[in-house]
Scaffold this motif. Structure first.
Motif, short mmCIF file in Angstrom:
data_model
loop_
_atom_site.label_atom_id
_atom_site.label_comp_id
_atom_site.label_asym_id
_atom_site.label_seq_id
_atom_site.Cartn_x
_atom_site.Cartn_y
_atom_site.Cartn_z
N ALA A 1 0.83 -1.21 0.00
CA ALA A 1 0.00 0.00 0.00
C ALA A 1 0.86 1.25 0.00
O ALA A 1 0.55 2.24 -0.69
N ALA A 2 1.96 1.24 0.75
CA ALA A 2 2.86 2.40 0.77
C ALA A 2 3.51 2.59 -0.59
O ALA A 2 3.65 3.73 -1.06
N ASP A 3 3.91 1.50 -1.22
CA ASP A 3 4.51 1.59 -2.56
C ASP A 3 3.51 2.13 -3.58
O ASP A 3 3.89 2.81 -4.53
N ALA A 4 2.23 1.83 -3.36
CA ALA A 4 1.19 2.31 -4.26
C ALA A 4 0.78 3.75 -3.95
O ALA A 4 0.01 4.36 -4.69
N GLY A 5 1.28 4.29 -2.83
CA GLY A 5 0.98 5.67 -2.48
C GLY A 5 -0.23 5.84 -1.58
O GLY A 5 -0.61 6.96 -1.26
N ASP A 6 -0.85 4.76 -1.16
CA ASP A 6 -2.01 4.82 -0.27
C ASP A 6 -1.52 4.75 1.17
O ASP A 6 -1.47 3.68 1.78
#
Length: 169
Positions: free
Chosen positions: A45-50
């Motif tokens: 999720a962090a890598d996706a920006g969320d």
């Protein structure tokens, strides 16, 4: 007099057994498979920006594995990205409680202090980091350059020139 040698021997044995526990470093136990699963969800999720979803996943992992400094580090990075330096400092502090020699946590704590405007505290953290580094280390150099480029905080109130005048009647 008859008990003196026995008491000395007993005191020595107790002192040796008590001090041997202090010299051993307790290794952080491996997290449970469910905690690892939630950590992976948080990273994705962090890598996706969320960041909200990532924070939620890492907080769930923290409930399952409260003794993992890596989870605190991830939560601190998310807090800094969300412009919450106080929360980031708290998370970095917990990671340092679990791993006192964690250079990345010290660097992150110093950067979060700069985000908050606490330049002197960041300098103290830099001093701690330099003590941990036996030679030149990149984390201390990066924190030092961030401190050097930080503008000094405003120490006095600035006068507002276009403030409305209030007249007394």
């Amino acid at each position: 007099m008859r008990f003196t040698p026995a008491s000395i021997l007993l005191a020595s044995a107790l002192a040796l057994s008590a001090s041997s526990g202090f010299s051993q470093q307790s290794a952080t136990p491996a997290p449970s498979p469910r905690a690892v699963e939630w950590m992976a969800k948080g990273k994705a999720a962090a890598d996706a920006g969320d960041l909200t979803k990532a924070r939620d996943a890492y907080e769930t992992a923290l409930l399952l594995a409260p003794d993992q400094p890596g989870i605190f580090m991830s939560l601190a990075k998310i807090a800094r990205a969300q412009k919450l330096p106080g929360k980031a400092i708290r998370y970095y502090g917990r990671a340092l409680d679990l791993e006192p020699g964690n250079q990345a946590a010290l660097q992150g704590e110093g950067l979060a202090m700069l985000d908050k405007g606490a330049v002197e505290s960041a300098r103290e953290t830099l001093a701690k980091l330099r003590l941990l580094c036996e030679t030149q280390c990149a984390s201390a150099d990066q924190l030092a350059s961030a401190i050097a480029t930080t503008k000094p905080p405003v120490t006095t109130a600035e006068a507002v020139t276009n403030a409305p005048k209030v007249e007394q009647q």
